[in-house]
Scaffold this active site. Structure first.
Site, PDB file in Angstrom:
ATOM      1  N   ASP A 179       0.827  -1.195   0.000  1.00 38.39           N
ATOM      2  CA  ASP A 179       0.000   0.000   0.000  1.00 38.39           C
ATOM      3  C   ASP A 179       0.868   1.253   0.000  1.00 38.39           C
ATOM      4  OD1 ASP A 179      -2.178  -1.672   0.193  1.00 38.39           O
ATOM      5  OD2 ASP A 179      -2.380  -1.426   2.368  1.00 38.39           O
ATOM      6  N   ARG A 180       0.260   2.362  -0.360  1.00 35.88           N
ATOM      7  CA  ARG A 180       0.970   3.638  -0.413  1.00 35.88           C
ATOM      8  C   ARG A 180       1.680   3.944   0.910  1.00 35.88           C
ATOM      9  NH1 ARG A 180       0.547   8.417  -3.308  1.00 35.88           N
ATOM     10  NH2 ARG A 180      -1.364   7.825  -4.404  1.00 35.88           N
TER      11      ARG A 180
END
Length: 266
Positions: free
Chosen positions: A136-137
């Site tokens: 994920d970011r």
């Protein structure tokens, strides 16, 4: 042809040329991808070069990026013969928080591919680097890249059961009951999880080891036991442990790919 069964572009190109389609075992390929695999030009740059007439295949200019390339084909780029043999390469990269594992970022923070290419030496910039899975970011830690699609398939296939170790700082202080639920496996909206390794490193820090890689799985599992994730970091994949500083990279040794990841090209 029925909807949903469109003929791949590389196969259409092969049929138009009257040639044999690339085989699925890696012994043949299409031109733009072969150039990226071999470290000659990343695929997007290869497609531009091909359409501009700068690439020759077996003695003639080839303007179709999906033209089939076979063992023994001779390829020239800008008049120079280029070797297209595939040597599997795998890189580890210490992903920082912020960039996404996508080709572009609408929020403007950037992608992991841009971050990786910014620190690679020139000799590695001709490769088409593929991410093995995603983070994920806001997740940091170990992200693997390769020039070989077979490594991606191996590293992400559910049947491989390649372990992935995460460390999460969570809300609250998980007790033994919550940890045991993680170890036993949980019922999530997309089905039950496999049993996981779960221990405490600090009152609010959980080490979680999974043998599957479903979407947002770590965050969903910890939320399900009442301890939402505040920060998440991946330490290892299989037997390969992250050992470079944030934003840095290194190439895996052959034994790390074979033994640590369990991947063998033959």
């Amino acid at each position: 042809m029925a909807r949903g069964h469109k003929t791949p572009r590389w196969l259409e190109a092969a049929r138009r040329r009257g040639g044999e389609a690339p085989s699925p075992d890696g012994r043949a390929d299409w031109l733009s991808r072969a150039l990226g695999r071999a470290g000659v030009l990343p695929r997007a740059d290869a497609e531009v070069a091909i359409r501009e007439g700068r690439v020759e295949l077996d003695g003639r200019v080839e303007r179709e990026p999906f033209a089939p390339v076979h063992t023994g084909s001779q390829v020239k780029v800008d008049g120079r013969v280029r070797e297209l043999s595939l040597a599997t390469r795998v890189l580890m990269f210490h992903k920082p928080s912020g960039p996404v594992v996508h080709g572009s970022d609408p929020e403007g923070v950037g992608t992991v591919f841009e971050r990786l290419r910014a620190v690679l030496p020139e000799v590695l910039l001709g490769y088409e680097w593929l991410a093995v899975g995603r983070l994920d970011r806001d997740t940091t830690g170990l992200l693997l890249f390769t020039n070989d699609e077979r490594v991606v398939r191996h590293g992400t296939a559910p049947k491989t059961h390649l372990t992935k170790r995460y460390v999460a700082r969570v809300a609250g202080r998980p007790g033994e009951v919550a940890l045991q639920r993680l170890r036993d496996g949980l019922a999530l909206e997309d089905g039950p999880t496999r049993p996981a390794g779960a221990t405490l490193r600090a009152p609010d820090v959980v080490e979680l080891t999974l043998t599957e890689g479903r979407h947002h799985q770590v965050k969903r599992m910890l939320a399900a036991v009442g301890h939402p994730v505040r920060e998440l970091h991946r330490e290892s994949v299989g037997g390969v442990a992250l050992d470079v500083v944030e934003g840095a990279w290194r190439e895996l040794r052959a034994e790390e790919v074979q033994e640590g990841l369990g991947f063998r090209s033959e």
